[in-house]
Design a protein around this motif. Sequence first.
Motif: not given
Ligand code: HEM
Length: 327
Positions: A29-30, A145, A165, A170, A178-179, A181-182, A208, A210, A254, A265, A301-302
């Motif tokens: 993760y970064s 947001l 999710w 959320n 909302f992050h 659980p990660v 980005r 994912n 974004l 988003f 987690y995934k």
């Molecule tokens: C601003 C808009 C963003 C929204 C709405 C958003 C939303 C979410 C949500 C809802 C999750 C799933 C959490 C769960 O398990 O319930 C998630 C996962 C994650 N988000 Fe974001 N996120 C945003 C931006 C970002 C940004 C800019 C990053 C940069 C690092 C990021 C990094 C992550 C990572 C690493 C995960 C885990 C994903 C995985 O392992 O599959 N998010 N995000």
Amino acid sequence: MTEEKVKHIDTRPLIERFPFPFKADSYRYSNNAESLIPSFVLDVTPEYFHEISEKRRVLDSRNEQAFQSFPHSMDAQWELLEMIIDEMTERFPTFFSVKKMDDLWTFQNHLLKEKYTFVFGDSTTLPYEPLDFIGRHVQEDLVYLANRDGDLYMDAGQLCFPANWSIAFNLGMTFTEFHSPVPFTDRGFIEKVRNFLLRMEPGKPFTRLNWTITVEHILDTFPENYDEWGPKKEKITTENIGELVHLRVEDQRLFRLPKSNGILFSIHTSLLPIEELQKNEEWLTRFYHVLTDLPDHIAQYKGFLSYKDKMIQYLEEILQKKAGVLK
Ligand code: HEM
């Protein structure tokens, strides 16, 4: 699609236009957000008709699960509708058009042969709330947001293709909530990302990628319908793994909104059966190394820890066969 229409979109086979997410042989993760140039929200791909029909199926059968909003998000929703209609009609004028006579707008989706006339700013003249309406014409999921009290809150969103999710769960949460659980190992990490987003300016969007893994070509993987897609991992065998298991990539973008000062988003999801990776040996090798090196807590987690080793074995066998052929 007709030939005339097809020329506006990238019709190469999926393997040639797939947003492969790995830039190295190791994944952690970064904050991998980069400047988005050109600054477009949308892509129209050959999957348009299938994905719009999937979105509408989900929205029509489970609307409260896939669309949620607070009443105070209405002005921002109109700002989003305008931004998206303007991009659709300027970039894809043969697919979409709009006529604006002061506040009386006529929007046409020529791909779907649909026409809507409404008064901009008056939600009673649309069949759905503005974000729910315009989301039904684009492949992207759209989350809004709000920027309030020095934080970011999920105030509205149409989310049909979530990677486990849901907007219904959320809605109203902050970025950090909302992050939660990660399994980030550095707990301060997500606050740093939030502070980075709080500094975003209009006209300077970010993007980005994912990724995760999904069994079968299923886009609507909500927690609420886990019973439909979750147990499918039990069906994986060494024979069917290449066809069943899909690399799922989200092209996330974004945008700071100039009027409401919130953030859009957007998420465009693509799925590729892992057997397709045989067609690109560099990607196949890289994905093999990423999986071999991936910590269990991330695979857990995934949601694919139980079959991670089967995937590695599958990829290893293909790589060995290819090396044998080359000798
Ligand atoms: C601003 C808009 C963003 C929204 C709405 C958003 C939303 C979410 C949500 C809802 C999750 C799933 C959490 C769960 O398990 O319930 C998630 C996962 C994650 N988000 Fe974001 N996120 C945003 C931006 C970002 C940004 C800019 C990053 C940069 C690092 C990021 C990094 C992550 C990572 C690493 C995960 C885990 C994903 C995985 O392992 O599959 N998010 N995000």
